[in-house]
Write an enzyme that holds these catalytic residues in place. Structure first.
Site, PDB file in Angstrom:
ATOM      1  N   LEU A   1       0.864  -1.178   0.000  1.00 35.74           N
ATOM      2  CA  LEU A   1       0.000   0.000   0.000  1.00 35.74           C
ATOM      3  C   LEU A   1       0.902   1.230   0.000  1.00 35.74           C
ATOM      4  CD1 LEU A   1      -3.252   0.678   1.924  1.00 35.74           C
ATOM      5  CD2 LEU A   1      -1.443   2.397   1.960  1.00 35.74           C
ATOM      6  N   ILE A   2       0.641   2.138  -0.931  1.00 30.75           N
ATOM      7  CA  ILE A   2       1.447   3.352  -1.078  1.00 30.75           C
ATOM      8  C   ILE A   2       0.535   4.562  -0.923  1.00 30.75           C
ATOM      9  CG2 ILE A   2       3.065   4.608  -2.554  1.00 30.75           C
ATOM     10  CD1 ILE A   2       3.434   1.959  -4.131  1.00 30.75           C
TER      11      ILE A   2
ATOM     12  N   GLY B   1      -0.229   8.741  -1.207  1.00 29.52           N
ATOM     13  CA  GLY B   1       0.183   9.901  -1.986  1.00 29.52           C
ATOM     14  C   GLY B   1       0.659   9.560  -3.385  1.00 29.52           C
TER      15      GLY B   1
ATOM     16  N   SER C   1      -0.832  10.323  -6.437  1.00 32.02           N
ATOM     17  CA  SER C   1      -1.390  11.076  -7.557  1.00 32.02           C
ATOM     18  C   SER C   1      -0.314  11.724  -8.416  1.00 32.02           C
ATOM     19  CB  SER C   1      -2.376  12.140  -7.061  1.00 32.02           C
ATOM     20  OG  SER C   1      -1.719  13.083  -6.247  1.00 32.02           O
ATOM     21  N   SER C   2       0.905  11.866  -7.880  1.00 30.74           N
ATOM     22  CA  SER C   2       1.981  12.508  -8.635  1.00 30.74           C
ATOM     23  C   SER C   2       3.323  12.158  -8.005  1.00 30.74           C
ATOM     24  CB  SER C   2       1.803  14.038  -8.656  1.00 30.74           C
ATOM     25  OG  SER C   2       1.906  14.571  -7.340  1.00 30.74           O
ATOM     26  N   GLY C   3       4.401  12.594  -8.643  1.00 28.05           N
ATOM     27  CA  GLY C   3       5.727  12.537  -8.067  1.00 28.05           C
ATOM     28  C   GLY C   3       6.231  11.160  -7.700  1.00 28.05           C
TER      29      GLY C   3
ATOM     30  N   GLY D   1       5.302   9.115  -5.369  1.00 21.75           N
ATOM     31  CA  GLY D   1       4.264   8.122  -5.123  1.00 21.75           C
ATOM     32  C   GLY D   1       3.763   7.492  -6.403  1.00 21.75           C
TER      33      GLY D   1
ATOM     34  N   SER E   1      13.087  12.861   4.119  1.00 14.38           N
ATOM     35  CA  SER E   1      13.786  13.875   3.339  1.00 14.38           C
ATOM     36  C   SER E   1      15.115  14.138   4.009  1.00 14.38           C
ATOM     37  CB  SER E   1      12.951  15.164   3.321  1.00 14.38           C
ATOM     38  OG  SER E   1      13.709  16.267   2.883  1.00 14.38           O
TER      39      SER E   1
ATOM     40  N   TYR F   1       8.259  22.329   8.078  1.00 16.29           N
ATOM     41  CA  TYR F   1       8.470  21.110   7.294  1.00 16.29           C
ATOM     42  C   TYR F   1       9.581  20.255   7.896  1.00 16.29           C
ATOM     43  CZ  TYR F   1       9.665  18.119   3.331  1.00 16.29           C
ATOM     44  OH  TYR F   1       9.941  17.034   2.527  1.00 16.29           O
TER      45      TYR F   1
END
Length: 275
Positions: free
Chosen positions: A7-8, A10, A12-14, A16, A134, A147
């Protein structure tokens, strides 16, 4: 052997999106989740181009009931990839505490909600949790206070959880990219209007943005990060920390050997200097 399920969050882009496609190509059954499945078009197109199929589900990491509902629909889970997150640029004097809380909700508590719900299934499969953090979870960076605080919190939480989870057969790994060329950067909401409102911080913010644009001009691709995530998912004995590029390793290494903090301060001060 049965197909393993990942299961991943996020997707929708990038990173992920790239990871969902890459893991499916590697033979995993992929549960690709996102807050709003109406935004699944890019993922679906990428999956078609790659000739793979995905199970796309709605999951909002900031909503525990959404997380639990999604996990309740799974019969097995071999890996969780905590990828959902949001960038944020700002500084303490010019934003509200609620702004900071919102950053923590997505980037820290969202990871906790998903991991907590997944652990019972992962214990059964002797699976693993991969959390995309990150280099901002290792080195504090100007105008990234909230962040970096969230990413520092994730790193500390996972580093502490790792031996506890391992005692029940679950591996915990943090993956630390540096600059990645994705929509993540364009979504932080910094523009000329933000500079106009920066007041006494405008010169420093201008320098920071100029430096950041240069860094992201040579950024790693989401696909390159995804390839490393797939490798870690399949590794027999994965390390706790994975840095995804030479530049990320060099940057994080500055902090990891900087016992008094002076090397990091010397470095990051240049990011906001007008010299």
């Amino acid at each position: 052997m049965s197909v393993k399920t990942v299961l991943i969050t996020g997707t929708s882009s990038g990173i992920g999106l790239a990871t969902a496609v890459a893991t499916a190509r590697a033979g995993w059954h992929v549960v690709a989740t996102m807050r709003d499945t109406a935004k699944s078009g890019a993922l679906e197109a990428a999956a078609r181009d790659a000739g793979v199929s995905l199970q796309i589900e709605s999951l909002d990491v900031t909503d525990p009931s959404s997380v639990e509902a999604c996990l309740a629909g799974l019969d097995r889970l071999d890996a969780l990839v905590n990828n959902a997150g949001a960038g944020h640029v700002g500084t303490l004097e010019q934003e509200s505490v609620d702004d900071v809380r919102a950053v923590m909700e997505v980037n820290f508590f969202g990871v906790l909600h998903a991991t907590r719900a997944a652990l019972p299934l992962l214990r059964t499969s002797k699976g693993r949790v991969l959390t995309v953090t990150s280099v901002g979870g290792v080195v504090g960076q100007p105008f990234n206070e909230a962040y970096c605080a969230a990413k520092f919190a994730v790193e500390g939480f996972m580093e502490s959880l790792a031996p506890v989870a391992a005692a029940t057969g679950v591996s915990v790994i943090v993956v630390e990219p540096g600059a990645v060329a994705s929509e993540f950067v364009s979504n932080v909401g910094v523009d000329d209007d933000a500079l106009d409102k920066a007041g006494p911080y405008a010169p420093a913010l201008s320098s920071y943005l100029e430096r950041t644009r240069g860094a992201f001009a040579n950024a790693q691709t989401p696909q390159a990060v995804a390839e490393q995530l797939v490798e870690v998912l399949g590794a027999e004995e994965p390390p706790f920390r994975v840095l995804t590029s030479d530049s990320a390793r060099a940057f994080a290494g500055t902090k990891l050997k900087d016992l008094d903090g002076s090397a990091v301060q010397q470095l990051t001060r240049t990011w906001v200097s007008q010299a």
